[in-house]
Design a protein around this motif. Sequence first.
Motif, PDB file in Angstrom:
ATOM      1  N   GLY A   1      -1.221   9.932  -2.441  1.00 28.44           N
ATOM      2  CA  GLY A   1      -0.181   8.922  -2.249  1.00 28.44           C
ATOM      3  C   GLY A   1       0.015   7.936  -3.385  1.00 28.44           C
ATOM      4  N   PHE A   2      -0.579   8.211  -4.551  1.00 31.98           N
ATOM      5  CA  PHE A   2      -0.426   7.327  -5.711  1.00 31.98           C
ATOM      6  C   PHE A   2       1.054   7.107  -6.030  1.00 31.98           C
ATOM      7  N   PRO A   3       1.475   5.914  -6.363  1.00 30.95           N
ATOM      8  CA  PRO A   3       0.618   4.757  -6.627  1.00 30.95           C
ATOM      9  C   PRO A   3       0.261   3.913  -5.397  1.00 30.95           C
ATOM     10  N   LEU A   4       1.099   3.974  -4.360  1.00 31.93           N
ATOM     11  CA  LEU A   4       0.859   3.065  -3.239  1.00 31.93           C
ATOM     12  C   LEU A   4       1.102   3.797  -1.929  1.00 31.93           C
ATOM     13  N   ARG A   5       0.140   3.729  -1.018  1.00 33.09           N
ATOM     14  CA  ARG A   5       0.301   4.383   0.278  1.00 33.09           C
ATOM     15  C   ARG A   5      -0.121   3.441   1.394  1.00 33.09           C
ATOM     16  N   LEU A   6       0.512   3.626   2.523  1.00 32.76           N
ATOM     17  CA  LEU A   6       0.161   2.850   3.694  1.00 32.76           C
ATOM     18  C   LEU A   6      -1.072   3.470   4.355  1.00 32.76           C
ATOM     19  N   VAL A   7      -1.902   2.630   4.972  1.00 36.64           N
ATOM     20  CA  VAL A   7      -3.028   3.107   5.782  1.00 36.64           C
ATOM     21  C   VAL A   7      -2.970   2.390   7.130  1.00 36.64           C
ATOM     22  N   VAL A   8      -2.773   3.173   8.204  1.00 36.20           N
ATOM     23  CA  VAL A   8      -2.762   2.616   9.565  1.00 36.20           C
ATOM     24  C   VAL A   8      -3.746   3.427  10.408  1.00 36.20           C
ATOM     25  N   PRO A   9      -5.037   3.054  10.370  1.00 36.01           N
ATOM     26  CA  PRO A   9      -6.083   3.906  10.949  1.00 36.01           C
ATOM     27  C   PRO A   9      -5.960   4.171  12.449  1.00 36.01           C
ATOM     28  N   SER A  10      -5.365   3.254  13.203  1.00 34.97           N
ATOM     29  CA  SER A  10      -5.299   3.439  14.658  1.00 34.97           C
ATOM     30  C   SER A  10      -4.208   4.429  15.070  1.00 34.97           C
ATOM     31  N   LYS A  11      -3.426   4.879  14.106  1.00 34.77           N
ATOM     32  CA  LYS A  11      -2.315   5.797  14.378  1.00 34.77           C
ATOM     33  C   LYS A  11      -2.573   7.133  13.692  1.00 34.77           C
ATOM     34  N   TYR A  12      -1.988   8.200  14.215  1.00 35.65           N
ATOM     35  CA  TYR A  12      -2.103   9.480  13.536  1.00 35.65           C
ATOM     36  C   TYR A  12      -1.534   9.367  12.116  1.00 35.65           C
ATOM     37  N   GLY A  13      -2.049  10.243  11.248  1.00 36.61           N
ATOM     38  CA  GLY A  13      -1.776  10.170   9.818  1.00 36.61           C
ATOM     39  C   GLY A  13      -0.319  10.112   9.421  1.00 36.61           C
TER      40      GLY A  13
END
Length: 200
Positions: free
Chosen positions: A148-160
């Motif tokens: 996901g470079f340069p910037l990606r979201l991370v939302v661990p409680s949700k599916y990828g």
Amino acid sequence: MSFVDPKKTEGRLPPGQASIKRLPRWGIDHPGVTKENPKIDLKTYTVTVDGEVQKPLKLSWDDVLRLPKTKSTSDFHCVEGWSVLNCEWKGILFREIVSLAKPKDTAKFVTFECADGYTTSLSMPELLGDDVLLAYILDGRPLEVGFGFPLRLVVPSKYGYKSALWVTHIKFTSEKELGYWEKRGYSDVADVWKNDRFTR
Ligand SMILES: Nc1nc2c(c(=O)[nH]1)N[C@H]1C(S)=C(S)[C@@H](COP(=O)(O)O)O[C@H]1N2
Ligand SMILES: [Mo]
């Protein structure tokens, strides 16, 4: 949860998930996306923050690097059934974007648009957690394009599929805009602990 004890894995796998060692690099089985594509030039890269906000932003890569950095270790769960425990992400806390852009009262949701044309969306409360980051470092190394470079979201409680890679546009909205997979039968809630995978 912003910190997880890497040694204690008991109870960390949501229903229907199996643990694998490393995140799969995006591109192999995803048409149109390879390690080199989308090609993003950091000299011209910007991430636009607009919509229902008082202060629209256009952040260059240098602007991104200047924002306060947060570290968060979390588990990543894909709807296809794999999970990767203990991903150590570093980047901008999404709350930081909220405090800079100052959403209006009408802002209820956020749509993320990506360099490959992918989209996903979340409600404001879903984005305010201690573990929700716009990440650019994974396990101590700059993100590879395949992650996901340069910037990606991370939302661990949700599916990828809620964790948008190659983010270029963050749009605050008053109405929900369904994302790429959410329009194609995947749950818009995508809660990993509720096993909430498909639209009912
Ligand atoms: N831009 C973009 N983001 C995306 C996708 C995509 O195809 N394009 N796929 C999603 C899905 S289904 C998953 S599981 C994760 C996988 O990324 P990772 O292995 O680097 O965490 O990216 C999500 N974000
Ligand atoms: Mo996924």
